[in-house]
Design a protein around this motif. Structure first.
Motif, PDB file in Angstrom:
ATOM      1  N   MET A 170       0.834  -1.216   0.000  1.00  0.00           N
ATOM      2  CA  MET A 170       0.000   0.000   0.000  1.00  0.00           C
ATOM      3  C   MET A 170       0.862   1.258   0.000  1.00  0.00           C
ATOM      4  O   MET A 170       0.528   2.249  -0.661  1.00  0.00           O
ATOM      5  CB  MET A 170      -0.932  -0.019   1.212  1.00  0.00           C
ATOM      6  N   GLY A 174       0.943   3.995  -2.906  1.00  0.00           N
ATOM      7  CA  GLY A 174       0.601   5.369  -2.524  1.00  0.00           C
ATOM      8  C   GLY A 174       1.670   6.370  -2.892  1.00  0.00           C
ATOM      9  O   GLY A 174       1.366   7.517  -3.255  1.00  0.00           O
ATOM     10  N   THR A 191      -7.514   0.528  -6.664  1.00  0.00           N
ATOM     11  CA  THR A 191      -6.565  -0.505  -6.242  1.00  0.00           C
ATOM     12  C   THR A 191      -6.255  -0.402  -4.756  1.00  0.00           C
ATOM     13  O   THR A 191      -6.194  -1.418  -4.048  1.00  0.00           O
ATOM     14  CB  THR A 191      -5.259  -0.390  -7.046  1.00  0.00           C
ATOM     15  N   GLN A 192      -6.105   0.823  -4.270  1.00  0.00           N
ATOM     16  CA  GLN A 192      -5.817   1.020  -2.849  1.00  0.00           C
ATOM     17  C   GLN A 192      -6.996   0.580  -1.978  1.00  0.00           C
ATOM     18  O   GLN A 192      -6.807   0.004  -0.904  1.00  0.00           O
ATOM     19  CB  GLN A 192      -5.489   2.494  -2.582  1.00  0.00           C
TER      20      GLN A 192
END
Length: 222
Positions: A170, A174, A191-192
């Motif tokens: 993540m 990010g 996606t996150q």
């Protein structure tokens, strides 16, 4: 790379290791009414604990001297810490081997000490599986001894590695946000979100696996 792993550093703020206090943040997040007035959330949590109690009792067996409360408390502690680690700027204590080994090693050691003192014949019988040819017995004893010795390590590493892997993925995704085109930002956000859902599932599964395996290890020594 230093910024990437900074979320796993227990002394990132002012060089004071206060991030370990996140282990006890669950007591702040749980409202006081949880302990006094039956609510929907408390009723759901009690149903979950009752289901875990029945399952752990089945795994421990009728002749077991152990109690399921220890393993239910272990499950609750790990679950709270796993979920707290998904919030921004909260240190994930279960991503450190110092935390996971402190949970797994005393449990395993107490099981082994109790088993070898009170059920020595039973523990020796576990070293040789039933139906093993006499020629292979020395090798099976070595294999079973090694597999028994690495149990606390596998418990600790499994939990810590799963917590680290998801958080790093993540973080990596990010960090690419400022460098991608605006057309791909929506794809990155989706996606996150999917990764966050996956991490929530992993947080539940890993706490359950840790508690169930500890219960199984306990049932083997009685």
């Amino acid at each position: 790379m230093a910024n990437l792993f900074s979320s796993f550093d227990p002394s990132t703020s002012l060089h004071i290791p206060l991030n370990w206090t996140s282990t006890f943040l669950c007591m702040i997040f749980v409202p006081c009414s949880f302990w006094l007035i039956p609510t929907r959330s408390s009723s759901l949590w009690k149903k979950i604990l009752l289901s875990l109690h029945k399952e752990f009792k089945t795994l421990l067996g009728p002749t077991s001297l152990g109690s399921t409360f220890l393993f239910i408390s272990l499950f609750s502690l790990i679950l709270y810490n796993n979920f707290l680690g998904l919030f921004p700027y909260i240190f994930t204590s279960t991503s450190h081997l110092a935390m996971t080994l402190a949970l797994a090693l005393p449990l395993w050691l107490s099981f082994m000490v109790y088993g070898w003192i009170n059920n020595t014949i039973h523990m020796l019988a576990h070293l040789v599986p039933q139906g093993t040819p006499p020629l292979l017995m020395p090798f099976m004893v070595c294999i079973e001894t090694i597999s028994n010795m690495i149990r606390p390590g596998t418990l600790a590493v499994r939990l810590a590695a799963n917590m680290i892997a998801g958080h790093l993925l993540m973080t990596l995704l990010g960090n690419t946000g400022p460098y991608i085109s605006s057309s791909l930002v929506s794809v990155l956000l989706i996606t996150q979100i999917l990764l966050l859902v996956l991490e929530s599932a992993v947080a539940i599964i890993q706490s359950y696996v840790f508690a169930v395996l500890s219960t199984l290890y306990s049932s083997e020594v009685t």
